[in-house]
Design a protein around this motif. Structure first.
Motif: not given
Ligand SMILES: Cc1cc2nc3c(=O)[nH]c(=O)nc-3n(C[C@H](O)[C@H](O)[C@H](O)COP(=O)(O)OP(=O)(O)OC[C@H]3O[C@@H](n4cnc5c(N)ncnc54)[C@H](O)[C@@H]3O)c2cc1C
Length: 481
Positions: A246, A288, A291-292, A295, A409, A411
């Protein structure tokens, strides 16, 4: 069919594969490396450098970081849900790996943080053009030259297809060369290093549930299709979860002017489609975490919002969070940049004369966003009672035009899938090594689940280079017996 014979076949020439091949050859083994692409380096050609802990750069820069500190940080970060022996061996070896790379001609700018709250473990490779993206391609070039010097036979544009197993042991590797001809290499050991499955949409959907290009925007490096994962599972290795590594992205970031990406990535007001704030935005820099957060929202989307006075502040004083990946702090062409991106078809950027209009255009609940902005503006005069954001980042949204950007999100690719132990032996469901089979890099990176540990930056390439070396050492020892 062309037939070859060697002791070790290394499958792929990204940083893990190159490191495995060099290390195995240095340890006296005969090695053939198969690389699907026309050039070596893999995803790492886009990156800047690996992690190192306890290096001479850190000592020179008076940076206090030890293996013990990093290890404890890592174990807490991962809730101990990780192979502690593997992490320890990787961290312990990482400083010597920086020297190993230097011995073959790699130069480093020094040890860097990714953002102020991270540790300075990111060893950025020196290039002929200063610090910036793709610096690590210089490292890959040096690894490749060293592999050739050591007599490693490198077959480019040659994809491995299958591990040949005989009586439970690796006996060979099948592949296809650039002319479509089948090749078979008889060997005692194979090291799988194919970098995950970041370019395989179907595989990603099946393994992670994300739909690339719809609710998740990862780097999709051509050719990285999950080949090694499938080969390892077929040969008997345990199938561990494959995750997206992520790191959030502004939608369409690859085509955005640097100033737009820079401004929209700052600790601005961040809301979801309901118009509610979602986090203390000063942590957005840890992509990260961002992104979480994205999500967990409806439609897996958030919106970074600024007004013209905030943009003007960034122009005059520089942005709050400097990013080494986008080192240019000049954001003076922000407004033109947004318009240009929209004209070029970017549908994730919004401009409006009022908060209500911005909400409508972006698909955010209009009334709630108006309330959220009013409350946030009040916090700017006092304190952030909602998420405790540091006052120095609190700036009210008051002056039109207002701007918004969708954040999704994203990666670097996928991580994990093949169970390995601290010797990088691929292991079966009973945790027993599959004889002669090894794995390294993203294919075997099960150490931080999906939440890339940005607090120790360089962790992804660092894992690749170090596990590559460990796999090379283990395989060389095995074929000698
Ligand atoms: C934009 C970007 C920036 C990044 N920056 C950093 C950074 O600065 N620091 C950091 O720590 N990490 C960074 N990363 C992550 C890092 O690059 C990866 O973790 C690392 O490259 C993984 O190494 P690897 O050897 O496992 O796989 P890769 O580098 O992905 O290489 C895999 C190789 O396998 C080959 N291959 C695939 N299938 C086959 C097959 N069947 N047969 C033969 N060859 C095959 C591919 O062609 C490729 O060359 C970045 C990633 C991206 C996308």
């Amino acid at each position: 069919m062309a037939n070859y014979e060697t002791q070790i076949v290394v499958i792929a020439g990204g940083p893990s594969g190159l490191s495995a091949a060099v290390q195995a050859a240095e340890d006296g083994a005969e090695v053939i490396l198969l690389e699907k692409a026309a050039a070596v380096g893999g995803a790492a050609n886009m990156g800047m450098g690996p992690l190192g802990i306890g290096t001479r750069y850190q000592k020179q820069q008076m940076i206090e970081i030890s293996v013990e500190k990093a290890f404890n940080m890592f174990m807490e970060y991962t809730h101990y849900n990780v192979d502690a022996r593997l992490v320890k061996r990787y961290f312990e070896q990482s400083a010597e790996t920086i020297e190993w790379l230097e011995d073959m001609g790699v130069e480093f700018e020094g040890a860097y943080r990714y953002f102020p709250k991270s540790e300075a473990t990111w060893h950025i490779v020196k290039t002929d053009q200063g610090i910036g993206p793709r610096a690590a391609s210089f490292m890959n070039r040096a690894l490749y030259a060293r592999a050739q010097e050591l007599g490693v036979k490198v077959l480019l544009e040659t994809a491995a297809r299958k591990i040949v197993m005989e009586e439970g042991k690796v006996a060979g590797v099948l592949g296809t060369d650039k002319d479509g001809n089948e090749i078979e290499i008889a060997c005692k050991a194979a090291i799988i290093c194919t970098g995950g499955a970041g370019c395989n949409k179907d595989f990603i959907k099946e393994e992670t549930g994300y739909i690339h290009g719809v609710d998740m925007f990862n780097f999709a490096i051509p050719g990285i299709m999950g080949d090694g994962l499938k080969m390892a599972w077929e040969a008997g290795a345990d199938h561990l979860p494959v995750r997206i590594e992520q790191a959030a992205n502004i939608e369409g970031i690859d085509d955005l002017p640097g100033s737009v990406a820079n401004v929209m990535g700052q600790p601005n007001l961040l809301v979801n489609t309901h118009g509610k704030r979602v986090m203390n935005e000063e942590h957005m820099q840890n992509t990260t975490f961002l992104s979480n957060v994205c999500s967990h929202q409806k439609d897996r989307v958030c919106f970074s919002l600024v007004d013209s006075s905030i943009v003007k502040y960034y122009m005059r004083n520089g942005v709050d969070h400097v990013c080494l990946v986008r080192p240019d702090p000049d954001v003076s062409d922000f407004a033109e940049g947004v318009k240009m991106a929209q004209e070029n078809g970017n549908e994730g950027l919004f401009i409006a004369d009022s908060i209500e209009e911005l909400a409508e255009k972006a698909g955010i609940d209009v009334d709630t966003l108006a309330d959220t902005v009013e409350e946030y503006n009040d916090f700017c005069d006092s304190v952030d009672e909602e998420f405790f954001k540091n006052k120095k980042y609190l700036r009210p949204l008051i002056k039109a035009p207002f701007y918004g950007a969708r954040i999704r999100p994203g990666g670097y690719g996928t991580v994990g899938g093949i169970r390995i132990n601290e010797n990088c032996e691929a292991c079966d469901k009973d945790f027993e090594p599959v004889t002669g089979l090894y794995a390294a890099g993203a294919d075997a990176c099960n150490i931080y689940d999906d939440s890339y540990m940005f607090l120790l930056p360089g962790n992804s390439m660092g894992f690749a280079v170090n596990t590559g070396r460990i796999a090379g050492m283990s395989a060389a020892e095995f074929v000698e017996d």
